[in-house]
Design a protein around this motif. Structure first.
Motif, PDB file in Angstrom:
ATOM      1  N   LEU A 345     -21.792   4.919  15.520  1.00  0.00           N
ATOM      2  CA  LEU A 345     -22.311   3.570  15.730  1.00  0.00           C
ATOM      3  C   LEU A 345     -22.209   3.255  17.227  1.00  0.00           C
ATOM      4  N   SER A 346     -23.244   3.618  17.952  1.00  0.00           N
ATOM      5  CA  SER A 346     -23.149   3.605  19.413  1.00  0.00           C
ATOM      6  C   SER A 346     -23.664   2.342  20.100  1.00  0.00           C
ATOM      7  N   HIS A 347     -24.496   1.552  19.433  1.00  0.00           N
ATOM      8  CA  HIS A 347     -25.033   0.362  20.112  1.00  0.00           C
ATOM      9  C   HIS A 347     -24.838  -0.901  19.273  1.00  0.00           C
ATOM     10  N   PRO A 348     -23.588  -1.259  18.955  1.00  0.00           N
ATOM     11  CA  PRO A 348     -23.361  -2.473  18.143  1.00  0.00           C
ATOM     12  C   PRO A 348     -23.679  -3.723  18.961  1.00  0.00           C
ATOM     13  N   GLN A 349     -24.166  -4.753  18.278  1.00  0.00           N
ATOM     14  CA  GLN A 349     -24.568  -5.966  18.985  1.00  0.00           C
ATOM     15  C   GLN A 349     -24.045  -7.214  18.293  1.00  0.00           C
ATOM     16  N   LYS A 350     -23.700  -8.190  19.093  1.00  0.00           N
ATOM     17  CA  LYS A 350     -23.398  -9.529  18.595  1.00  0.00           C
ATOM     18  C   LYS A 350     -24.731 -10.257  18.476  1.00  0.00           C
ATOM     19  N   LEU A 351     -24.928 -10.953  17.371  1.00  0.00           N
ATOM     20  CA  LEU A 351     -26.220 -11.593  17.110  1.00  0.00           C
ATOM     21  C   LEU A 351     -26.141 -13.094  17.345  1.00  0.00           C
ATOM     22  N   PHE A 352     -27.175 -13.618  17.977  1.00  0.00           N
ATOM     23  CA  PHE A 352     -27.283 -15.069  18.154  1.00  0.00           C
ATOM     24  C   PHE A 352     -28.756 -15.411  18.080  1.00  0.00           C
ATOM     25  N   GLY A 353     -29.254 -15.591  16.813  1.00  0.00           N
ATOM     26  CA  GLY A 353     -30.687 -15.752  16.614  1.00  0.00           C
ATOM     27  C   GLY A 353     -31.376 -14.469  17.037  1.00  0.00           C
ATOM     28  N   GLN A 354     -32.340 -14.589  17.961  1.00  0.00           N
ATOM     29  CA  GLN A 354     -33.053 -13.412  18.456  1.00  0.00           C
ATOM     30  C   GLN A 354     -32.282 -12.726  19.590  1.00  0.00           C
TER      31      GLN A 354
END
Length: 533
Positions: A345-354
């Motif tokens: 899992l190399s590019h995890p992201q925090k989400l905030f809408g778009q």
């Protein structure tokens, strides 16, 4: 003094709050979402629900079609900090045509906020979603909205919730007036009056004046008849209402009720702070080896939503993962339960809408976005340590069916790719005729708007124009015992046999009378309105 990883995990779990907002369309859900973000400091200025050219667009509605229609048609995740809390707000579609997206999102929520229009009370979609929350044992917090407009009596609304939903109610705050005379709320737990000043368009935080109950200055701020009415109704609540019981709230038997106006920001801060204090932190989850506590030392999580083209320029595909146990770390290698593979899992992201930001770590209750190169499906479990698999997320029975046709052979590849990705993310159910000569996919929807969204997205995201050919069926049932059971009954009249995306047999019926007739004729044929995962 440094703390151990175990203590750090407990600390992070304790400060997390995860919730979804449920409501009927037009109750003000997107507006409330914006105002919670405003008070949480996540945005500086709240956008209006139906964005005009000169207004700021709402954060949670990122799809172009949402902005055009002024409605939410896809779930989004908004993570932000408020005081010492880390909040994961799961924004869901209010429109009934997208209820399946909401059901899936509720599978990732620990708490639910039930939003009610003060003039309309409980509405059909709210009742449906309440039943899903009840089935899952999710605590429900109620916000009665639009007190700035004429509405029903507060005591009448409380009685309706108790009578129709079987929930005890405890009004944490109570409105002072309504419509043009709405001045603020009385908080029953702090025994104080909270008076508000209106802000233009509600784009900034409302100014508050706080007056203790015993301070007689309150009579300088509100009209005598408003004061007398408020005191009478508070006396009734104190005498005959239920006492506040946090255990019953957490068990889903009592709902704390808050009154306010999301549009003018009255009562929003009070609601947010009380909710964060009373809501459940991340909860245990059922899996194949029993119930796992969030403090379980190894990371695990499940996919509850897939979304294609959040960034149309990059044709991305994102898997939304609810972290259930342990600590998630960037670049970790985990097991994929369904595929039996290990993945990095190399590019995890925090989400905030778009909007998305790279993250290094996440904890139970958090929602993370993972790049999806086609390996994730809704309901998938990823984990470390002993093999585990969380309960899957079922599909519900659609009511509208239509062939979707691509009239332009040169767009065949784009059409196939678009259909595959929209099916993967669960935007709509897709079925196929058993006859191999019929290659057009069948769209199976809960409501007409789902068809419009699929056609719009195929056009705007994949550059494919399509035609629909409606089918004369309104009921779908999965054959529980599979194709063998279907062979035994032979030909069924006034029906159509199709297969779903996992090659399971589905019978389409013209109406419920047709379904009942088949069930009477073939009592051994087991049919289900839900496709179990």
């Amino acid at each position: 003094m440094s703390i151990t990883p175990e203590e750090k995990l407990k600390q992070e779990i304790g400060r997390r709050r995860n919730f979804a907002i449920i409501s009927h369309p037009d109750a003000g859900k997107t507006t409330l979402t914006e105002k919670l973000l405003l008070y949480g400091g996540a945005i500086q200025e709240a956008g209006a629900v139906k964005a005009r050219r000169e207004q700021k667009r709402v954060t949670s509605d990122w799809m172009e079609l949402e902005r055009q229609r002024g409605i939410s048609i896809t779930s989004t995740v908004l993570q932000f900090e408020y005081k010492h809390y880390c909040i994961n707000l799961l924004d869901t579609p209010g429109h009934q045509d997208f209820s399946e997206d909401t059901y899936r999102t509720l599978a990732a929520a620990d708490n639910a906020v039930m939003l009610i229009d003060a003039a309309k009370g409980l509405e059909p979609q709210t009742r449906k979603l309440f039943e899903v929350c009840k089935m899952r044992g999710i605590p429900i917090f109620t916000f009665v909205n639009k007190l700035d407009r004429p509405g029903r009596e507060p005591l009448e609304l409380l009685d309706e919730i108790e009578r129709e939903l079987g929930l005890k109610t405890y009004p944490v705050n109570y409105p002072i007036g309504s419509g043009d005379t709405f001045r603020g709320v009385f908080c029953r737990l702090s025994r104080s009056y909270y008076l508000f000043e209106r802000v233009a368009h509600g784009s900034k935080q409302a100014e508050e004046i706080v007056i203790p109950e015993e301070d007689l200055r309150i009579k300088d701020y509100i009209e005598p008849q408003l004061y007398c009415k408020l005191r009478e109704e508070l006396e009734i609540l104190d005498e005959v209402g239920c006492p506040f019981n946090l255990e019953e709230v957490h068990a889903g038997k009592m709902t704390p009720v808050f009154f306010g106006s999301a549009m003018t920001n009255f009562g929003v801060r009070l609601f947010l702070e009380s909710f964060l204090e009373y809501a459940l932190p991340p909860t245990p989850r059922k899996c194949n080896i029993g119930e796992l506590q969030p403090t379980h030392p190894y990371f695990s999580g499940f996919v509850f939503k897939l979304q294609a083209n959040m960034d149309p320029k990059h044709r991305d595909r994102v898997a939304f993962v609810r972290v259930c146990t342990g600590k998630f770390e960037k670049d970790m290698t985990v097991h994929h339960a369904r595929l039996g593979k290990t993945i990095r899992l190399s590019h995890p992201q925090k989400l905030f809408g778009q909007e998305r930001k790279s993250i290094e770590e996440a904890y139970p209750g958090d929602i993370i976005g993972l790049n999806n190169p086609g390996i994730f499906a809704i309901g998938d479990t990823i984990y470390l340590g002993q093999r585990i698999e969380y309960e899957g997320i079922p599909s519900f029975s659609p009511e509208l069916f239509a062939y979707i046709k691509n009239p332009n052979p040169s767009k065949f590849k784009q059409f196939q790719k678009g259909i595959a990705q929209l099916q993967e993310e669960g935007a709509i159910q897709i079925m196929y005729a058993v006859d191999e000569f019929i290659r057009d996919p069948i769209l199976a929807a809960v409501g007409q708007l789902q068809f419009e969204v699929v056609q719009y997205r195929l056009s705007s995201e994949y550059n494919v124009e399509t035609n629909l050919e409606p089918l004369p069926f309104t009921v779908a049932r999965w054959v529980v015992d599979g194709w063998e059971a279907l062979k035994k009954v032979g030909r069924l009249f006034n029906t159509m046999i199709v297969k779903d995306s996992r090659n399971r047999p589905v019978i389409l019926f013209r109406n419920t009378w047709n379904l009942n007739q088949i069930q009477e004729d073939y009592p051994d044929l087991k049919l289900s309105p839900i496709a179990n995962p």
